[in-house]
Design an enzyme around this catalytic site. Structure first.
Site, short mmCIF file in Angstrom:
data_model
loop_
_atom_site.label_atom_id
_atom_site.label_comp_id
_atom_site.label_asym_id
_atom_site.label_seq_id
_atom_site.Cartn_x
_atom_site.Cartn_y
_atom_site.Cartn_z
N CYS A 53 0.94 -1.13 -0.11
CA CYS A 53 0.01 0.01 -0.08
C CYS A 53 0.74 1.36 0.03
O CYS A 53 0.77 2.14 -0.94
CB CYS A 53 -0.95 -0.08 1.23
N HIS A 103 -1.71 7.04 3.84
CA HIS A 103 -0.58 6.13 4.09
C HIS A 103 0.75 6.38 3.94
O HIS A 103 1.55 5.68 3.89
CB HIS A 103 -0.93 4.68 3.46
#
Length: 452
Positions: A53, A103
């Protein structure tokens, strides 16, 4: 020629290309993205820069590879001297809104809830912001797949719905302005939260088995066999791949994307729209699950759809390789901005205009580690890979290497790394990887990557 300085990036998390109907799986109910594909170009050979991710997003939003920007594992922040696309465009007077999963701040999975430089704080909304809107019991509920069985679970409760609603508000307010809007969903990533009817949509459905489900991994890197573990011994003939929550959430996020696309049609119909996902999921292929230190297509080859009214053709496909690393230079080119020396990759605008055009001779992928604090599998596994449109070479520094001919072996079953007839191809791609590592100042480069 473009007609408007408006760009919208829509992205999902952990969405394989065969989880969309437009990519050849008619069982997948994804009408919004299927319609987007009909109105633009479906890229068949698009690749993430890293099948994790955070690192994937770091490349996508900075135009630099994870090894160069500091975020080469989840939980590792971008370097202080690394500029994001938002910063570059905000400096040029564009409105820049980032809504959804980020993120890249070095926090945990949910983020810090703090708007980074380059983005509009009025629209900043990461997963930490979402959790802070919820009561303590609802925070726990929002992370439990079992919540999908609750009859009162509402669409409005979900992160995806709230992200879409913010995007709609932005488009209503600023559709006459120059802007970059990013809508970044966590869905269909675990915990697969979705209300009815989506939570019921795939009950009992079995995801199609790929031939590589039966891969013995005998000629594959050692760490793949360790990662597979007991799954290697499972009777694959009897195995059923049932992921009803995952696929239900996949259709749910398509519904939410549909809300945003409808608003784009109303308020910014000429905008450049780019949709993609950060990476895929192995779903038992090669006896592996989730994502991690491998470069198999199941986790690196991602959906990528572009709609550019009046410029890109409709109902089109493109088979030439493209990469997330190309996104920043493409958008800078679209907006008439020069590409900084620190940004790598190539503008895809020529390929957007003519899908038969080939921009990249090869695309590159890498892996460092899954997570800085813990790992889904593998710990530190330095990997560099190259795909030239037919052959994929993967250098697994700590184990052994792989070479696949994807034209003849699309399931990546036959490792050609020791094949004498393929040695010139192997060596050419190996030199290509070494040159790329040098040109991008890969801090892990060194003599140990030379031909083995």
């Amino acid at each position: 020629m473009k007609s408007t300085d408006q760009v919208i990036i829509i992205m999902t998390d952990t969405q394989r290309k065969d989880m969309l109907g437009c990519y050849g799986n008619p069982d997948m109910r994804t009408p919004s993205l299927d319609r987007l594909a009909q109105e633009g170009i479906c890229f068949e050979r698009a690749y993430t820069c890293s099948p994790v991710c955070g690192p994937a997003r770091s490349a996508l939003f900075t135009g630099t590879f994870p090894h160069a920007n500091g975020s080469w594992g989840n939980g590792m922040p971008l370097g202080d001297n690394v500029r994001t696309l938002g910063q570059r465009l905000q400096d040029q007077g564009l409105r820049t809104a980032y809504i959804g999963k980020w993120h890249l701040d070095g926090g945990d999975y949910f983020g810090l809830g703090q708007c980074p430089s380059g983005w509009d704080p009025d629209y900043w909304y990461d997963m930490r912001c979402y959790l802070e809107e919820l009561s303590e019991p609802d925070r726990l509920r929002s992370r439990q797949p079992e919540a999908n069985q609750e009859p009162d679970l509402s669409e409005e409760f979900t992160f995806a719905h709230r992200c879409s609603s913010r995007a709609l508000d932005f488009l209503r307010r600023f559709h006459n302005d120059r802007f970059l809007l990013v809508v970044s969903y966590d869905e269909p990533h675990h915990p697969f939260l979705c209300p009815r009817p989506y939570s019921e949509m795939y009950k009992g459905y079995t995801f199609p088995k790929s031939p590589n489900l039966w891969d013995s991994l005998e000629d594959k890197p050692e760490h793949h066999r360790v990662w597979a573990g007991d799954r290697l011994a499972v009777d694959k003939d009897r195995l059923q791949i049932i992921r009803s929550d995952f696929l239900g959430c996949n259709s749910f996020v398509d519904h939410q994307i549909g809300r945003v696309l409808a608003a784009i049609d109303s308020y910014a119909p000429e905008a450049l729209v780019i949709y993609t996902s950060d990476h895929g999921d192995m779903l038992c292929s090669h006896s592996l699950d989730n994502k991690g230190p491998a470069m198999y297509d199941e986790i690196t080859r991602i959906p990528f759809i572009v709609r550019w009214p009046g410029n890109a053709p409709t109902q089109a496909t493109s088979d030439s390789p493209v990469s997330h690393i190309d996104l920043v230079p493409t958008i800078l080119d679209y907006l008439g901005q020069e590409q900084p020396n620190t940004v790598v990759g190539a503008s895809l605008l020529p390929q957007f205009s003519d899908p038969d055009t080939r921009v990249n001779d090869a695309v590159f992928m890498e892996f460092g580690r899954y997570e800085i604090d813990h790992d889904g599998f593998g710990g530190f596994q330095p990997i560099r890979a190259c795909f030239d449109g037919r052959y994929k070479l993967t250098i697994n520094l700590m184990t052994s290497d792989e070479l696949y001919d994807l034209d003849q072996d699309p399931q990546e079953m036959v490792n050609l790394i020791q094949s004498t007839p393929h040695a010139p191809i192997r060596d050419r791609l190996h030199d290509t990887i070494l040159n790329w590592m040098n040109e991008t100042r890969d801090p892990f480069r060194g003599y140990y990557w030379e031909r083995r």
